[in-house]
Write an enzyme that holds these catalytic residues in place. Structure first.
Site, PDB file in Angstrom:
ATOM      1  CE  LYS A  44      -3.566   2.592   0.980  1.00  0.00           C
ATOM      2  NZ  LYS A  44      -4.540   2.788  -0.109  1.00  0.00           N
ATOM      3  CG  LEU A  72      -3.030   7.657  -0.040  1.00  0.00           C
ATOM      4  CD1 LEU A  72      -1.868   8.624  -0.280  1.00  0.00           C
ATOM      5  CD2 LEU A  72      -2.812   6.408  -0.893  1.00  0.00           C
ATOM      6  CG  ASN A 124       0.671   7.349  -5.041  1.00  0.00           C
ATOM      7  OD1 ASN A 124       0.367   8.066  -5.981  1.00  0.00           O
ATOM      8  ND2 ASN A 124      -0.230   6.790  -4.243  1.00  0.00           N
ATOM      9  CB  CYS A 127      -3.000   9.404  -4.538  1.00  0.00           C
ATOM     10  SG  CYS A 127      -4.531   9.184  -3.641  1.00  0.00           S
TER      11      CYS A 127
HETATM   12  C1  LIG Z   1      -9.052   0.123  -3.119  1.00  0.00           C
HETATM   13  C2  LIG Z   1      -7.933   0.726  -3.872  1.00  0.00           C
HETATM   14  C3  LIG Z   1      -6.859   1.286  -3.193  1.00  0.00           C
HETATM   15  C4  LIG Z   1      -5.788   1.850  -3.891  1.00  0.00           C
HETATM   16  N1  LIG Z   1      -4.717   2.361  -3.203  1.00  0.00           N
HETATM   17  C5  LIG Z   1      -3.621   2.817  -3.890  1.00  0.00           C
HETATM   18  C6  LIG Z   1      -2.444   3.224  -3.209  1.00  0.00           C
HETATM   19  O1  LIG Z   1      -2.336   3.166  -1.983  1.00  0.00           O
HETATM   20  N2  LIG Z   1      -1.395   3.663  -3.954  1.00  0.00           N
HETATM   21  C7  LIG Z   1      -1.423   3.715  -5.327  1.00  0.00           C
HETATM   22  O2  LIG Z   1      -0.426   4.115  -5.948  1.00  0.00           O
HETATM   23  N3  LIG Z   1      -2.522   3.308  -5.995  1.00  0.00           N
HETATM   24  C8  LIG Z   1      -3.603   2.858  -5.315  1.00  0.00           C
HETATM   25  N4  LIG Z   1      -4.700   2.404  -5.996  1.00  0.00           N
HETATM   26  C9  LIG Z   1      -4.688   2.413  -7.482  1.00  0.00           C
HETATM   27  C10 LIG Z   1      -4.253   1.042  -8.011  1.00  0.00           C
HETATM   28  O3  LIG Z   1      -2.960   0.731  -7.575  1.00  0.00           O
HETATM   29  C11 LIG Z   1      -4.315   1.008  -9.550  1.00  0.00           C
HETATM   30  O4  LIG Z   1      -3.415   1.946 -10.083  1.00  0.00           O
HETATM   31  C12 LIG Z   1      -5.709   1.318 -10.074  1.00  0.00           C
HETATM   32  O5  LIG Z   1      -6.713   0.723  -9.281  1.00  0.00           O
HETATM   33  C13 LIG Z   1      -5.859   0.849 -11.537  1.00  0.00           C
HETATM   34  O6  LIG Z   1      -5.758  -0.538 -11.639  1.00  0.00           O
HETATM   35  P1  LIG Z   1      -7.062  -1.505 -11.744  1.00  0.00           P
HETATM   36  O7  LIG Z   1      -7.915  -0.943 -12.831  1.00  0.00           O
HETATM   37  O8  LIG Z   1      -6.502  -2.856 -12.034  1.00  0.00           O
HETATM   38  O9  LIG Z   1      -7.739  -1.427 -10.416  1.00  0.00           O
HETATM   39  C14 LIG Z   1      -5.800   1.846  -5.316  1.00  0.00           C
HETATM   40  C15 LIG Z   1      -6.879   1.295  -6.004  1.00  0.00           C
HETATM   41  C16 LIG Z   1      -7.937   0.730  -5.316  1.00  0.00           C
HETATM   42  C17 LIG Z   1      -9.068   0.127  -6.096  1.00  0.00           C
END
Ligand SMILES: Cc1cc2nc3c(=O)[nH]c(=O)nc-3n(C[C@H](O)[C@H](O)[C@H](O)COP(=O)(O)O)c2cc1C
Length: 299
Positions: A44, A72, A124, A127
């Site tokens: 995370k 976050l 990151n 976000c």
């Molecule tokens: C519940 C959730 C929490 C996320 N937390 C983070 C995070 O802490 N840091 C980050 O860089 N991206 C975070 N993301 C983004 C994902 O890492 C990813 O870039 C984004 O969901 C696109 O991929 P997907 O379409 O396969 O979900 C999060 C996404 C979701 C759904």
């Protein structure tokens, strides 16, 4: 078929990992991902200070994917690095630590602390819903450049930068990422959903990030373009639900991919499904994974 892939000096047993924030919140969850077959595991995003996260609801399914605004939540870098240090030797696959610093001093301290336990650091910069973090950092070119440099100067392994899916912004600011080793493309799209009965935004934070199906072609197009415009290795992320979705990213130029929403939806068995699907495809096409990377480009 051989599925080993390399990104900036780290070797992955296969090109599939979890996306940051999805099943990487604790060391025991990271262990589960390794056992399920992930080629690398991603934590995370960890911030300098502890964060509680936003009020519920924080995750909503919509017609074209998912919206999340978790805020976050994490225990802060000191606490998390202690947890990770005590079990690092249990990991046989690379551990990629995602950090979300808001300024270079924080970045320096975090990078130095994770030096012993991380095989790579993912910054990151994308976000879409946290004040003074992620996307707000990336919109300041000088700040981004100094943060990336601070991490590079204080960490021995490769440094990845996780970008937003906004093409013009990314191309305009790409110069600030010169010192990083690889790009992770992409994070979610800033988005909203409104409850028509309550007449109010559904997410506790009002704004969130759109992930899943709708993000796939957008992210894919950016990977394709960045593959031609930069010489950096790319990790593709966005709406990957099947091995075909992943193959599209490899053909566009990604050396590995991350799975977020589909991992949340289908559980960790998705790794086995993706590995078997890719192996079968490579066998049928009589091609190696390395040759597949970037094959959709003209030359
Ligand atoms: C519940 C959730 C929490 C996320 N937390 C983070 C995070 O802490 N840091 C980050 O860089 N991206 C975070 N993301 C983004 C994902 O890492 C990813 O870039 C984004 O969901 C696109 O991929 P997907 O379409 O396969 O979900 C999060 C996404 C979701 C759904």
């Amino acid at each position: 078929m051989e599925l080993v892939t390399k990104i900036s000096g780290i070797t992955l047993r296969n090109p599939f990992m979890n996306a940051s924030g999805v099943l990487g919140q604790t060391v025991s969850l990271l262990r589960r991902l390794q056992e399920a077959g992930a080629g690398a595991v991603v934590t995370k995003s960890i911030t300098y200070e502890e964060r509680k996260g936003y009020d519920n609801p924080t995750f909503v399914k919509i017609k074209c994917g998912y919206l999340n605004a978790m805020g976050l939540p994490n225990p802060g870098f000191k606490e998390f690095s202690k947890e990770l240090s005590s079990s690092k030797e249990e990991f046989k696959v690379p551990v990629i630590v995602s950090i979300a610093p808001s300024e270079p001093k924080q970045a320096k301290e975090m990078a130095a602390t994770f030096k012993k336990v991380a095989d790579a650091i993912e910054i990151n910069l994308s976000c879409p819903h946290a004040e003074k973090l992620g996307l707000e950092v990336f919109s300041d070119m000088g700040l981004t450049e100094n943060i990336v440099k601070s991490v590079k100067d204080n960490f021995d392994g490769p440094v990845f930068c996780k970008l937003p899916p906004y093409r013009n912004e990314v191309l305009g600011l790409i110069k600030s990422l010169e010192s990083c080793d690889a790009l992770v493309v992409s994070n979610t799209i800033r988005a909203m959903v409104i409850d028509v009965k309550a007449k109010k935004p559904i997410l506790g934070n009002k704004f969130g990030g759109l992930s899943g199906r709708a993000l796939h072609p957008i992210s894919l197009a950016l990977v394709f373009e960045l593959y031609e415009k930069t010489r950096k290795p790319i990790v593709g992320v966005g709406g990957i639900e099947s091995w075909e979705d992943a193959v599209e990213f490899f053909l566009a130029g990604a050396s590995a991919v991350q799975i977020g929403s589909a991992l949340e939806k289908k559980g960790t068995t998705i790794f086995k499904e993706l590995i078997e699907g890719l192996e079968e495809y490579l066998k049928e096409e009589k091609i190696g994974l390395e040759e597949l990377i970037g094959l959709a480009h003209d030359s």
